[in-house]
Write a protein that holds these residues in place. Structure first.
Motif, short mmCIF file in Angstrom:
data_model
loop_
_atom_site.label_atom_id
_atom_site.label_comp_id
_atom_site.label_asym_id
_atom_site.label_seq_id
_atom_site.Cartn_x
_atom_site.Cartn_y
_atom_site.Cartn_z
N SER A 1 58.81 11.55 60.70
CA SER A 1 58.49 12.81 60.17
C SER A 1 59.68 13.70 59.69
N LEU A 2 60.54 13.79 61.01
CA LEU A 2 61.63 14.69 60.71
C LEU A 2 62.83 13.94 59.86
N GLY A 3 62.85 12.53 60.22
CA GLY A 3 63.76 11.92 59.24
C GLY A 3 63.72 11.80 57.84
N ASN A 4 62.18 11.74 57.48
CA ASN A 4 61.70 11.89 55.93
C ASN A 4 62.34 13.23 55.40
N PHE A 5 61.99 14.48 56.32
CA PHE A 5 62.40 15.68 55.75
C PHE A 5 63.59 15.73 55.36
N LEU A 6 64.31 15.39 56.52
CA LEU A 6 65.72 16.07 56.58
C LEU A 6 66.80 14.92 56.09
N ILE A 7 66.86 13.61 56.11
CA ILE A 7 67.75 12.81 55.78
C ILE A 7 68.11 12.98 54.30
N PRO A 8 67.41 13.01 53.51
CA PRO A 8 68.05 13.41 51.99
C PRO A 8 68.67 14.76 51.88
N ASN B 1 58.14 4.61 50.48
CA ASN B 1 58.23 5.79 51.24
C ASN B 1 56.57 6.11 51.50
N LEU B 2 56.03 6.43 50.42
CA LEU B 2 54.66 6.90 50.34
C LEU B 2 53.88 5.61 50.86
N THR C 1 60.04 2.17 56.62
CA THR C 1 60.55 3.22 56.93
C THR C 1 62.10 3.11 57.28
N GLY C 2 62.46 2.08 58.20
CA GLY C 2 63.66 1.88 58.46
C GLY C 2 64.60 1.31 57.48
N MET C 3 63.98 0.40 56.63
CA MET C 3 64.99 -0.28 55.63
C MET C 3 65.20 0.89 54.56
N ASN C 4 64.13 1.76 54.13
CA ASN C 4 64.48 2.97 53.36
C ASN C 4 65.46 3.76 53.82
N PHE C 5 65.76 4.22 55.13
CA PHE C 5 66.57 5.07 55.63
C PHE C 5 67.98 4.42 55.56
N ASP D 1 57.71 12.73 46.98
CA ASP D 1 58.63 13.94 47.45
C ASP D 1 58.75 13.44 49.00
N HIS D 2 59.88 13.29 49.43
CA HIS D 2 60.18 12.90 50.79
C HIS D 2 59.70 14.23 51.96
#
Lengths: 533, 105
Positions: free
Chosen positions: A95-102, A116-117, A173-177, A28-29
């Motif tokens: 931290s914030l990118g993971n929580f907020l982007i989706p 991501n994990l 992380t960058g590629m994932n986003f 879970d992101h």
């Protein structure tokens, strides 16, 4: 602004499942974002303690708190390495990118949840390697410059290996986003409706993906030179020590923008909400993030003006450096124009956002001084650079980070903190920061070099003032931390959308449901349409 | 990218003979690398020759094994932009090195 968002009060929040494995093995992101948040906050506090120790040593001109100057060198190396590689680079982006982007783009998760994990665990492995290195820590400063880093007997290999491993986390992380923003935007969430935090995170992700491999390879070369005696950087073996600086800063200048661009995104989210006005110059702010990301690759040599580089190269890079000021100033002017005639509410997060504009502008302007070739020759490696860097990194990134902590706190935990205490801690942080670092501009201008445990008596009063400021700053951060932790255990439950924000993440219950959206929402309006009827 | 395009790509991906051909090409080029290292001596250009062969091998891997040949323009942009950055790094580093004025003679 969107249709299809679940408002069922009986939903299961992402925090519902308990237990170690429910967190450690989660894809879970939101949980991964929270795990990043806790880890980077730990390293921020640890690095802050080393800074307080250094400031305590500098109360007097003599060496009295540390036993040897090497211990002082170790302290500033730890402070710099922890802050840069373990807090500020992965900080907001991960931290914030993971929580907020989706949540902000209307997706159920990031594009590659398992990757991501893995990114988080790779980050954690890097931190473990670094903590192992603490048994015999390096004394090179966070830049690991050759030839000293090759010659020193301290443990450079382990600490650089830790940073090397961390780089993989950043790249993944960058590629994932990037893929997430391209492929998982909700219907109607066009590029010109994207929240500016997403634009900023996207620009940051490009830098993470493309710049990080360079520092990874550079540190690997350093490890090979040190352990296998290969002469990449040693002139006696056909190498060039300046080559290390070229490679290092080719990454590390863009890395400055990896640190600060996400904070630009945060400020662009907070200001329209508390000014109750549409953001001014949306496209200019969005595209300027990209302009910064591109130009940042053209300026690295300005870190090396006094390293013995050619005058031709120095003059060219002095000019190129000035170009970065343009997109940065575009952002600042647009934020000010957004505030103009707004109905401003001084929420604690807004106070941090306003502090950001003020302090980052000072940091940015002093950066223009340092980019000017002739001025830099005088100011290089003095406390002026220390002050400039901290006005950008703390005055910019950390103020943005603190603003984000207070802004999205109710969203993360479904709880709230004591607002009065938050404002008091903001006041201490703001005052303490300026008392700590503003005198350092004057010290540097007068010739006080950085990275020295002892100094001439003429600088003592400024150093004492700076140290007192660090105590005020430390107290402010301590109160803020206690207030935020206490908020989790409080019974205060905020409204679902306490700021009446139009952004997608605030249209769902807090804390968010496990899968974010029951049905993928259809976005029908702009994120910043405040004041429209 | 449309669903149809994605299906079209999958067809290309499942062509086993292209993979076999690429594998043979990589073996051949590896043998060529070894042979030129042993038999050919062109002085300082040895490294250039080795890098050219390595670049051809890397390009084949990227194009076929990593499917770049079948991807859209955006993926190409992300693949080629790092090469531009590499050019920047090498160009400016060499420019700085070659324009240095010796302090001691």
């Amino acid at each position: 602004m969107a249709n299809g968002i679940a408002a069922d009060s009986t939903y299961e929040s992402y925090l519902a499942k308990k237990g170690f494995t429910a967190w450690a093995l989660t894809t879970d992101h939101k949980r991964i974002g929270i795990m990043y948040l806790i880890t980077i906050s730990f390293f921020f506090l640890l690095a802050g303690v080393t800074a307080l120790l250094m400031r305590y040593e500098l109360l007097t001109p003599e060496l009295d708190f540390f036993s040897t100057t090497t211990q002082y060198n170790v302290a500033f190396t730890l402070h710099g390495s922890l802050m840069v590689f373990f807090f500020i680079v992965p900080g907001i982006a991960a931290s914030l990118g993971n929580f907020l982007i989706p949540l902000m783009i209307g997706a159920r998760d990031v594009a590659f949840p398992r990757l991501n994990l893995l990114s988080y665990w790779v980050y954690l492995v890097g931190t473990v390697i670094l903590m192992t290195a603490l048994a015999q820590p390096a004394d090179t400063g966070w830049t690991f410059y050759t030839p000293y880093s090759v010659e020193t007997g301290t443990n450079v290999i382990l600490i650089t290996l830790g940073v090397f491993v961390l780089g993989f986390s950043s790249i993944l992380t960058g590629m994932n986003f990037i893929v997430t923003v391209h492929k998982l935007r909700a219907p109607g969430m066009t590029w010109n409706r994207l929240p500016l935090f997403i634009w900023a995170s996207y620009a940051t992700a490009i830098l993470q993906l493309l710049a990080t491999p360079v520092v990874g390879i550079t540190l690997l070369l350093l490890i090979m030179e040190k352990s296998l005696d290969i002469g990449f950087f040693d002139p006696a073996k056909g190498g060039d020590p300046i080559l290390f600086q070229n490679f290092f800063w080719f990454y590390s200048h863009p890395a400055v923008y990896i640190m600060v661009i996400p904070a630009f995104g945060i400020i662009s989210e907070i200001i329209p909400v508390f000014a109750r006005k549409p953001i001014f110059g949306y496209r200019a702010i969005a595209y300027s993030s990209f302009a910064i990301a591109i130009i940042s690759f053209f300026v690295w040599l300005h870190h090396m003006f006094v390293s013995g580089i050619s005058e031709t190269a120095a003059a060219i890079f002095s000019f190129l450096t000035m170009l970065v000021a343009i997109p940065t100033a575009i952002k600042v002017f647009n934020w000010l124009a957004t505030l103009y005639k707004g109905s401003i509410e001084f929420h604690s997060s807004m106070l941090y956002a306003l502090s950001f504009i003020f302090l980052f502008t000072i940091g940015g302007l002093t950066g223009v001084f340092l980019g000017a070739l002739a001025v830099d020759v005088h100011l290089h490696d003095t406390y002026f650079v220390v002050a400039h860097m901290h006005y950008v990194m703390i005055g910019g990134t950390v103020m943005g980070f603190f603003g984000a902590l207070h802004f999205w706190y109710p969203k993360w935990f479904g709880k709230t903190f004591n607002e009065l205490t938050a404002k008091a801690s903001w006041f201490l942080v703001f005052v303490g920061f300026n008392v700590t670092f503003f005198p350092q501009f004057f010290m540097g201008y007068q010739g006080m070099p950085r990275r020295y445990a002892t100094y001439p008596e003429q600088f003592q009063s400024a150093h004492v003032l700076s140290t007192y400021g660090s105590w005020i700053l430390g107290l402010g951060i301590f109160i803020m931390t206690v207030n935020l932790i206490a908020g989790i255990f409080s019974r205060k439950v905020p409204e679902g959308n306490p700021y009446k924000s139009l952004s997608l993440e605030w249209q769902m219950p807090s804390p968010p449901p496990h899968n974010n959206f029951e049905d993928i929402p259809i976005v029908t309006d702009w994120t910043y349409a405040y004041g429209k009827k | 990218m449309s669903i149809e395009n994605r299906d079209h790509i999958e067809e290309h991906h499942t062509n086993i003979w292209s993979y076999v051909f690429v594998l043979l090409a990589l073996f051949t080029l590896t043998a060529f690398t070894v042979l030129t290292a042993i038999k050919v001596d062109i002085g300082s250009l040895n490294i250039v020759l080795a890098m050219i062969i390595a670049s051809v091998k890397a390009s084949i891997v990227a194009l076929f094994f990593m499917h770049l040949k079948f991807e859209d323009k955006l993926t190409w942009l992300y693949a080629l932009y790092p090469l531009f950055l590499l050019f920047l790094l090498i160009f400016f580093t060499l420019m700085e090195t070659f324009t240095r004025v010796p302090v001691l003679k």
